[in-house]
Design a protein around this motif. Sequence first.
Motif, PDB file in Angstrom:
ATOM      1  N   MET A   1      -6.763   3.756 -10.804  1.00  0.00           N
ATOM      2  CA  MET A   1      -5.571   3.375 -10.041  1.00  0.00           C
ATOM      3  C   MET A   1      -4.427   4.329 -10.361  1.00  0.00           C
ATOM      4  N   ASN A   2      -3.666   4.704  -9.338  1.00  0.00           N
ATOM      5  CA  ASN A   2      -2.512   5.582  -9.510  1.00  0.00           C
ATOM      6  C   ASN A   2      -1.226   4.779  -9.448  1.00  0.00           C
ATOM      7  N   MET A   3      -0.217   5.282 -10.118  1.00  0.00           N
ATOM      8  CA  MET A   3       1.096   4.647 -10.110  1.00  0.00           C
ATOM      9  C   MET A   3       2.139   5.674  -9.677  1.00  0.00           C
ATOM     10  N   TYR A   4       3.007   5.244  -8.762  1.00  0.00           N
ATOM     11  CA  TYR A   4       4.111   6.090  -8.290  1.00  0.00           C
ATOM     12  C   TYR A   4       5.416   5.409  -8.667  1.00  0.00           C
ATOM     13  N   ILE A   5       6.284   6.143  -9.351  1.00  0.00           N
ATOM     14  CA  ILE A   5       7.528   5.559  -9.847  1.00  0.00           C
ATOM     15  C   ILE A   5       8.721   6.394  -9.405  1.00  0.00           C
ATOM     16  N   ASP A   6       9.691   5.743  -8.768  1.00  0.00           N
ATOM     17  CA  ASP A   6      10.988   6.369  -8.518  1.00  0.00           C
ATOM     18  C   ASP A   6      11.839   6.134  -9.763  1.00  0.00           C
ATOM     19  N   ILE A   7      12.022   7.180 -10.565  1.00  0.00           N
ATOM     20  CA  ILE A   7      12.783   7.007 -11.805  1.00  0.00           C
ATOM     21  C   ILE A   7      14.290   7.086 -11.566  1.00  0.00           C
ATOM     22  N   VAL A   8      14.675   7.426 -10.340  1.00  0.00           N
ATOM     23  CA  VAL A   8      16.072   7.330  -9.921  1.00  0.00           C
ATOM     24  C   VAL A   8      16.089   6.644  -8.558  1.00  0.00           C
ATOM     25  N   GLY A   9      17.274   6.227  -8.138  1.00  0.00           N
ATOM     26  CA  GLY A   9      17.391   5.538  -6.854  1.00  0.00           C
ATOM     27  C   GLY A   9      18.124   6.334  -5.808  1.00  0.00           C
ATOM     28  N   ASN A 219      -2.280   3.729  20.233  1.00  0.00           N
ATOM     29  CA  ASN A 219      -3.575   3.300  20.754  1.00  0.00           C
ATOM     30  C   ASN A 219      -4.727   3.983  20.035  1.00  0.00           C
ATOM     31  N   VAL A 220      -4.535   5.234  19.653  1.00  0.00           N
ATOM     32  CA  VAL A 220      -5.557   5.927  18.874  1.00  0.00           C
ATOM     33  C   VAL A 220      -5.683   5.285  17.484  1.00  0.00           C
ATOM     34  N   ALA A 221      -4.546   5.065  16.831  1.00  0.00           N
ATOM     35  CA  ALA A 221      -4.567   4.498  15.482  1.00  0.00           C
ATOM     36  C   ALA A 221      -5.111   3.076  15.470  1.00  0.00           C
ATOM     37  N   GLN A 222      -4.810   2.306  16.504  1.00  0.00           N
ATOM     38  CA  GLN A 222      -5.274   0.913  16.556  1.00  0.00           C
ATOM     39  C   GLN A 222      -6.796   0.798  16.603  1.00  0.00           C
ATOM     40  N   GLN A 223      -7.441   1.837  17.057  1.00  0.00           N
ATOM     41  CA  GLN A 223      -8.897   1.829  17.104  1.00  0.00           C
ATOM     42  C   GLN A 223      -9.483   1.664  15.704  1.00  0.00           C
ATOM     43  N   HIS A 224      -8.695   2.015  14.693  1.00  0.00           N
ATOM     44  CA  HIS A 224      -9.169   1.969  13.305  1.00  0.00           C
ATOM     45  C   HIS A 224      -8.408   0.913  12.498  1.00  0.00           C
ATOM     46  N   HIS A 225      -7.963  -0.163  13.174  1.00  0.00           N
ATOM     47  CA  HIS A 225      -7.114  -1.150  12.501  1.00  0.00           C
ATOM     48  C   HIS A 225      -7.822  -1.873  11.368  1.00  0.00           C
ATOM     49  N   GLN A 226      -9.176  -1.872  11.367  1.00  0.00           N
ATOM     50  CA  GLN A 226      -9.908  -2.565  10.304  1.00  0.00           C
ATOM     51  C   GLN A 226     -10.137  -1.688   9.079  1.00  0.00           C
ATOM     52  N   GLN A 227      -9.662  -0.445   9.130  1.00  0.00           N
ATOM     53  CA  GLN A 227      -9.763   0.466   7.986  1.00  0.00           C
ATOM     54  C   GLN A 227      -9.052  -0.142   6.773  1.00  0.00           C
ATOM     55  N   THR A 228      -9.718  -0.150   5.630  1.00  0.00           N
ATOM     56  CA  THR A 228      -9.104  -0.666   4.407  1.00  0.00           C
ATOM     57  C   THR A 228      -7.861   0.137   4.055  1.00  0.00           C
ATOM     58  N   CYS A 229      -6.830  -0.551   3.623  1.00  0.00           N
ATOM     59  CA  CYS A 229      -5.571   0.118   3.283  1.00  0.00           C
ATOM     60  C   CYS A 229      -5.526   0.435   1.790  1.00  0.00           C
ATOM     61  N   SER A 230      -5.769   1.686   1.457  1.00  0.00           N
ATOM     62  CA  SER A 230      -5.733   2.095   0.051  1.00  0.00           C
ATOM     63  C   SER A 230      -4.306   2.133  -0.475  1.00  0.00           C
ATOM     64  N   LEU A 231      -3.324   2.257   0.410  1.00  0.00           N
ATOM     65  CA  LEU A 231      -1.930   2.324  -0.029  1.00  0.00           C
ATOM     66  C   LEU A 231      -1.512   1.044  -0.730  1.00  0.00           C
ATOM     67  N   LYS A 232      -2.016  -0.074  -0.246  1.00  0.00           N
ATOM     68  CA  LYS A 232      -1.701  -1.363  -0.875  1.00  0.00           C
ATOM     69  C   LYS A 232      -2.659  -1.678  -2.013  1.00  0.00           C
ATOM     70  N   ASP A 233      -3.927  -1.353  -1.820  1.00  0.00           N
ATOM     71  CA  ASP A 233      -4.958  -1.811  -2.750  1.00  0.00           C
ATOM     72  C   ASP A 233      -5.179  -0.911  -3.963  1.00  0.00           C
ATOM     73  N   ASN A 234      -4.869   0.377  -3.828  1.00  0.00           N
ATOM     74  CA  ASN A 234      -5.202   1.319  -4.904  1.00  0.00           C
ATOM     75  C   ASN A 234      -3.992   1.962  -5.576  1.00  0.00           C
TER      76      ASN A 234
END
Length: 386
Positions: A1-9, A219-234
């Motif tokens: 798992m990777n972690m991304y941190i904004d150390i400033v705002g 419409n192109v992207a929606q064709q793959h709406h069931q693709q697992t979202c690694s941005l949330k899960d990983n």
Amino acid sequence: MNMYIDIVGACNLSCPSCPMGNSENLNFKKAMQLDMFKQIVAKARTEGVTSIFLYNWTEPLVHPKIGEFIEVINAAGMSSGVSTNLNLAKNMEKALLAEPGFFRISLSGFYQETYKKGHVGGDIEVVKQNMIALHEIKQRLGLSTRVDVYYHRYLDNIEEEALMREFSERLGFHFTTGYSIMMPLEKTLAIIDRDPSVTDADYETLKRLALPPYDDLVNVAQQHHQQTCSLKDNWLVIDCNGNTVLCCTIFNQSEYQVGKYLDMPVAELMRRKSTQKNCVDMCSRCANKGMHVYSMFPNHGVLERHAVNRILDFENLSSQGLAVDSELLGRAGEVSAESFDEAQYLQLNDDVRHAVATGQLKSGYQHYVLHGRLEGRLGAGVFSVV
């Protein structure tokens, strides 16, 4: 798992395809304290995190202790990395001397006239001088850190890409490119929904993008709406206050945080991403429009082909001195969403009507964008002319 941190705002630039330039910043604007960071790294090490990267929306070189942050990650045996617009030289050497796994430079042109459109407030000549300084530091001290130059592609900066590639590779840097997309997720969904919050400046930015979230792309992207979202899960995304945020595409970190990282196990934080109502609602909106695919794979497959077609049309029209209508690029001879005759298309194409009825496709228009226009299917409506 990777972690991304904004150390400033905060960030020193206001890029129009980034929320730091196109959205009101209601997030925490302080700098993370080193002691808190050390605790985060110690906990992350026990929870399977293998890499910690010091960026998401903000500019890490703003932090005066950037070098110490990198050293903490390295000492824990994890991979480290930073991404910067490199308009700041003050803490640049500190970061490089700490030897992160990679040091990425984000830019969008070779000449200032082009660069300033995508990196508002920046100066590409300052960036080039800082790149030369980085090279000299690496050479003098024999540092092993890989320096990456990431070139954000827009419709009107492709001609300068080769110049920046040559400049970067002469310095011994690794050069890569990718199509710039509109972020954050809240802004992208507002554009799709034609929300009045979308500004004239946003629409001007969309004219430069090879992948604007117009109806045809959705419409192109929606064709793959069931693709697992690694941005949330990983990925684990942490703001400068130590909060865990739903995902890296979200900008409203206060509304979409699921808890302080140091207060609960990572398993509980991940569970909340999938059960907390506002997060579930946002993820559903995102997935239904295929925007997680848009965020994860803008440089691959059908989205890449979509971008290439728009760029070819743009270059062709520009070379002829003709006006460019951004919404029609890559869609020569195609019926627009507004002119598409859904009922007629379904009536004349039995297989499409069946696919829509059984949920294999969302609409006849989706089939038309993905397949029908290339197959010469009848019933779409009145063709547009580019």
